[in-house]
Design a protein around this motif. Structure first.
Motif, PDB file in Angstrom:
ATOM      1  N   LEU A  21       3.390   2.777   2.585  1.00 20.98           N
ATOM      2  CA  LEU A  21       2.696   2.903   3.864  1.00 20.98           C
ATOM      3  C   LEU A  21       2.539   1.566   4.591  1.00 20.98           C
ATOM      4  O   LEU A  21       2.218   1.558   5.787  1.00 20.98           O
ATOM      5  CB  LEU A  21       1.313   3.518   3.644  1.00 20.98           C
ATOM      6  CG  LEU A  21       1.305   4.888   2.954  1.00 20.98           C
ATOM      7  CD1 LEU A  21      -0.119   5.333   2.706  1.00 20.98           C
ATOM      8  CD2 LEU A  21       2.052   5.914   3.797  1.00 20.98           C
ATOM      9  N   GLY A  22       2.741   0.460   3.885  1.00 19.27           N
ATOM     10  CA  GLY A  22       2.605  -0.847   4.528  1.00 19.27           C
ATOM     11  C   GLY A  22       2.633  -1.968   3.498  1.00 19.27           C
ATOM     12  O   GLY A  22       2.311  -1.766   2.323  1.00 19.27           O
ATOM     13  N   VAL A  23       3.037  -3.164   3.936  1.00 20.63           N
ATOM     14  CA  VAL A  23       3.106  -4.351   3.072  1.00 20.63           C
ATOM     15  C   VAL A  23       2.335  -5.470   3.757  1.00 20.63           C
ATOM     16  O   VAL A  23       2.506  -5.717   4.962  1.00 20.63           O
ATOM     17  CB  VAL A  23       4.572  -4.768   2.815  1.00 20.63           C
ATOM     18  CG1 VAL A  23       4.619  -6.048   1.975  1.00 20.63           C
ATOM     19  CG2 VAL A  23       5.331  -3.648   2.120  1.00 20.63           C
ATOM     20  N   GLN A  74      -6.682  -8.937   0.710  1.00 22.30           N
ATOM     21  CA  GLN A  74      -7.829  -8.516   1.506  1.00 22.30           C
ATOM     22  C   GLN A  74      -7.421  -7.568   2.629  1.00 22.30           C
ATOM     23  O   GLN A  74      -8.078  -6.544   2.857  1.00 22.30           O
ATOM     24  CB  GLN A  74      -8.548  -9.745   2.067  1.00 22.30           C
ATOM     25  CG  GLN A  74      -9.822  -9.409   2.841  1.00 22.30           C
ATOM     26  CD  GLN A  74     -10.526 -10.654   3.322  1.00 22.30           C
ATOM     27  OE1 GLN A  74     -10.050 -11.770   3.112  1.00 22.30           O
ATOM     28  NE2 GLN A  74     -11.650 -10.465   3.985  1.00 22.30           N
ATOM     29  N   ARG A  75      -6.318  -7.877   3.288  1.00 22.98           N
ATOM     30  CA  ARG A  75      -5.840  -7.007   4.380  1.00 22.98           C
ATOM     31  C   ARG A  75      -5.317  -5.685   3.826  1.00 22.98           C
ATOM     32  O   ARG A  75      -5.521  -4.622   4.437  1.00 22.98           O
ATOM     33  CB  ARG A  75      -4.752  -7.718   5.168  1.00 22.98           C
ATOM     34  CG  ARG A  75      -5.236  -8.967   5.893  1.00 22.98           C
ATOM     35  CD  ARG A  75      -4.111  -9.593   6.701  1.00 22.98           C
ATOM     36  NE  ARG A  75      -3.614  -8.652   7.687  1.00 22.98           N
ATOM     37  CZ  ARG A  75      -2.554  -8.866   8.458  1.00 22.98           C
ATOM     38  NH1 ARG A  75      -1.860 -10.002   8.307  1.00 22.98           N
ATOM     39  NH2 ARG A  75      -2.160  -7.971   9.348  1.00 22.98           N
ATOM     40  N   ALA A  76      -4.664  -5.750   2.650  1.00 24.19           N
ATOM     41  CA  ALA A  76      -4.182  -4.512   2.036  1.00 24.19           C
ATOM     42  C   ALA A  76      -5.349  -3.617   1.645  1.00 24.19           C
ATOM     43  O   ALA A  76      -5.296  -2.380   1.811  1.00 24.19           O
ATOM     44  CB  ALA A  76      -3.326  -4.852   0.817  1.00 24.19           C
ATOM     45  N   THR A  77      -6.432  -4.219   1.135  1.00 20.14           N
ATOM     46  CA  THR A  77      -7.613  -3.432   0.747  1.00 20.14           C
ATOM     47  C   THR A  77      -8.265  -2.803   1.975  1.00 20.14           C
ATOM     48  O   THR A  77      -8.732  -1.644   1.927  1.00 20.14           O
ATOM     49  CB  THR A  77      -8.615  -4.340   0.014  1.00 20.14           C
ATOM     50  OG1 THR A  77      -7.974  -4.923  -1.134  1.00 20.14           O
ATOM     51  CG2 THR A  77      -9.829  -3.558  -0.451  1.00 20.14           C
ATOM     52  N   LEU A  78      -8.315  -3.539   3.080  1.00 23.66           N
ATOM     53  CA  LEU A  78      -8.889  -3.000   4.304  1.00 23.66           C
ATOM     54  C   LEU A  78      -8.089  -1.787   4.803  1.00 23.66           C
ATOM     55  O   LEU A  78      -8.675  -0.757   5.204  1.00 23.66           O
ATOM     56  CB  LEU A  78      -8.932  -4.087   5.379  1.00 23.66           C
ATOM     57  CG  LEU A  78      -9.493  -3.678   6.735  1.00 23.66           C
ATOM     58  CD1 LEU A  78     -10.944  -3.218   6.610  1.00 23.66           C
ATOM     59  CD2 LEU A  78      -9.381  -4.831   7.738  1.00 23.66           C
ATOM     60  N   PHE A  79      -6.774  -1.867   4.743  1.00 28.15           N
ATOM     61  CA  PHE A  79      -5.928  -0.748   5.187  1.00 28.15           C
ATOM     62  C   PHE A  79      -6.096   0.453   4.266  1.00 28.15           C
ATOM     63  O   PHE A  79      -6.127   1.610   4.725  1.00 28.15           O
ATOM     64  CB  PHE A  79      -4.467  -1.198   5.221  1.00 28.15           C
ATOM     65  CG  PHE A  79      -3.513  -0.155   5.699  1.00 28.15           C
ATOM     66  CD1 PHE A  79      -3.610   0.379   6.985  1.00 28.15           C
ATOM     67  CD2 PHE A  79      -2.511   0.342   4.874  1.00 28.15           C
ATOM     68  CE1 PHE A  79      -2.728   1.348   7.441  1.00 28.15           C
ATOM     69  CE2 PHE A  79      -1.635   1.319   5.315  1.00 28.15           C
ATOM     70  CZ  PHE A  79      -1.730   1.822   6.605  1.00 28.15           C
ATOM     71  N   LYS A  80      -6.231   0.208   2.988  1.00 29.93           N
ATOM     72  CA  LYS A  80      -6.444   1.303   2.038  1.00 29.93           C
ATOM     73  C   LYS A  80      -7.745   2.040   2.354  1.00 29.93           C
ATOM     74  O   LYS A  80      -7.807   3.282   2.288  1.00 29.93           O
ATOM     75  CB  LYS A  80      -6.484   0.744   0.621  1.00 29.93           C
ATOM     76  CG  LYS A  80      -6.797   1.786  -0.440  1.00 29.93           C
ATOM     77  CD  LYS A  80      -6.949   1.154  -1.822  1.00 29.93           C
ATOM     78  CE  LYS A  80      -7.409   2.181  -2.847  1.00 29.93           C
ATOM     79  NZ  LYS A  80      -7.604   1.590  -4.186  1.00 29.93           N
ATOM     80  N   VAL A 101       0.872  -1.179   0.000  1.00 31.80           N
ATOM     81  CA  VAL A 101       0.000   0.000   0.000  1.00 31.80           C
ATOM     82  C   VAL A 101       0.914   1.237   0.000  1.00 31.80           C
ATOM     83  O   VAL A 101       1.811   1.354   0.843  1.00 31.80           O
ATOM     84  CB  VAL A 101      -0.921   0.014   1.233  1.00 31.80           C
ATOM     85  CG1 VAL A 101      -1.815   1.253   1.205  1.00 31.80           C
ATOM     86  CG2 VAL A 101      -1.763  -1.265   1.292  1.00 31.80           C
ATOM     87  N   TYR A 102       0.692   2.176  -0.941  1.00 32.61           N
ATOM     88  CA  TYR A 102       1.584   3.313  -1.080  1.00 32.61           C
ATOM     89  C   TYR A 102       0.793   4.579  -1.438  1.00 32.61           C
ATOM     90  O   TYR A 102      -0.336   4.510  -1.952  1.00 32.61           O
ATOM     91  CB  TYR A 102       2.645   3.033  -2.143  1.00 32.61           C
ATOM     92  CG  TYR A 102       2.072   2.893  -3.556  1.00 32.61           C
ATOM     93  CD1 TYR A 102       2.006   3.989  -4.418  1.00 32.61           C
ATOM     94  CD2 TYR A 102       1.577   1.665  -4.009  1.00 32.61           C
ATOM     95  CE1 TYR A 102       1.468   3.869  -5.697  1.00 32.61           C
ATOM     96  CE2 TYR A 102       1.047   1.547  -5.266  1.00 32.61           C
ATOM     97  CZ  TYR A 102       0.984   2.642  -6.121  1.00 32.61           C
ATOM     98  OH  TYR A 102       0.447   2.526  -7.374  1.00 32.61           O
ATOM     99  N   GLU A 151      -2.849   3.660  -2.905  1.00 35.24           N
ATOM    100  CA  GLU A 151      -3.009   2.662  -3.949  1.00 35.24           C
ATOM    101  C   GLU A 151      -2.387   1.348  -3.478  1.00 35.24           C
ATOM    102  O   GLU A 151      -1.630   1.303  -2.499  1.00 35.24           O
ATOM    103  CB  GLU A 151      -2.338   3.111  -5.257  1.00 35.24           C
ATOM    104  CG  GLU A 151      -2.885   4.430  -5.821  1.00 35.24           C
ATOM    105  CD  GLU A 151      -4.317   4.312  -6.310  1.00 35.24           C
ATOM    106  OE1 GLU A 151      -4.755   3.156  -6.569  1.00 35.24           O
ATOM    107  OE2 GLU A 151      -5.011   5.335  -6.424  1.00 35.24           O
ATOM    108  N   ILE A 152      -2.724   0.273  -4.198  1.00 32.59           N
ATOM    109  CA  ILE A 152      -2.198  -1.051  -3.868  1.00 32.59           C
ATOM    110  C   ILE A 152      -1.406  -1.582  -5.066  1.00 32.59           C
ATOM    111  O   ILE A 152      -1.867  -1.518  -6.211  1.00 32.59           O
ATOM    112  CB  ILE A 152      -3.329  -2.037  -3.516  1.00 32.59           C
ATOM    113  CG1 ILE A 152      -4.099  -1.564  -2.287  1.00 32.59           C
ATOM    114  CG2 ILE A 152      -2.780  -3.443  -3.283  1.00 32.59           C
ATOM    115  CD1 ILE A 152      -5.287  -2.451  -1.950  1.00 32.59           C
TER     116      ILE A 152
END
Length: 251
Positions: free
Chosen positions: A186-188, A193-199, A146-147, A210-211
């Motif tokens: 911002l995070g890996v 699914q977890r990346a989308t939740l953080f976004k 996520v960036y 963005e992912i």
């Protein structure tokens, strides 16, 4: 003279009745003879030839009538074609190897397997006597990053970094390579699914992130073998490949 004439007429009448009385006018009956009539040689041959011709004509007429009756029955009830394969009891049955040669074989590739032992267990289950293991490098997803998108220049990137820290994001770092060089990570996450939740959480705080899916090369173990055309193999993915991929040693 008249008397003489009448006398003669009377005598003729009397003579006629006398002959009639004694059967002169009744035809004589010849006695029936049981002696066979005599035939000449030519008459006998003609009679025999006539009998033979008559018998031949009778047989021909009977055959014609039978054929006509058979044709009529076939037109009324057409026979159904039935294929009957008869094998001689002395004909040897084809061996297993001969039956396998008659079948059409194709090269298949199945996998991936976790290790050599798992590959051999599957080969034994499918009763494969000839096969070869191959290692293939494939691109697989390693993680999801996520960036925050890169700025137009270095100054914009510095401003973006200060804005993120002001919102409480201290664990950030710039991306220095790849197609998103200049962006701020911002995070890996290992799962999308977890990346989308953080976004989505960042969006609630006013950060439009963005992912990006990051990939890596991974060696995977596959098996190649010859199998019967149209066969179905269980518990593993498989696909048809060129026969040369199996190698001549497996044929």
């Amino acid at each position: 003279m008249k008397a003489l004439f009448f006398l003669l007429c009377l005598l003729n009448v009397l003579f006629f009745f006398w002959k009639l009385h004694f059967g002169a006018l009744t035809p004589s009956l010849e006695p029936v003879s049981h002696i066979p009539a005599l035939l000449t040689v030519s008459e006998r041959q003609s009679a025999r030839r006539g009998a033979q011709i008559s018998a031949y004509l009778d047989n021909a007429a009977a055959e014609i009538q039978a054929k006509q009756a058979k044709d009529i029955l076939q037109r009324l009830n057409p026979p159904q074609a039935v294929l009957i394969l008869k094998t001689s009891p002395h004909t040897p049955k084809p061996t297993v190897s001969e039956r396998r040669k008659a079948e059409i074989h194709q090269c298949y590739e199945a996998g991936p397997f976790s290790d050599q032992e798992a590959l051999r267990r599957w080969a034994n289950t499918e009763r494969l006597t000839a096969f070869k293991a191959v290692n293939k490098s494939s691109i697989v997803a390693s993680d999801f990053q996520v960036y925050y998108p890169a700025g137009k220049d270095a100054e914009q990137t510095r401003i973006n970094k200060m804005m993120l820290k002001a919102k409480g994001f201290n664990d950030i770092w710039p991306v220095t390579d790849g197609d998103i060089k200049g962006a701020i990570s911002l995070g890996v996450f290992n799962e999308r699914q977890r990346a989308t939740l953080f976004k989505n959480q960042l969006a609630e705080q006013g950060v439009k992130a963005e992912i990006r899916q990051r990939n890596k090369l991974r060696d995977e173990l596959f098996i190649r073998f010859f199998g019967v055309q149209g066969a179905i193999f269980k518990n593993v993915g498989y696909s048809r490949v060129a026969d040369l991929d199996c190698g001549n040693a497996l044929k």
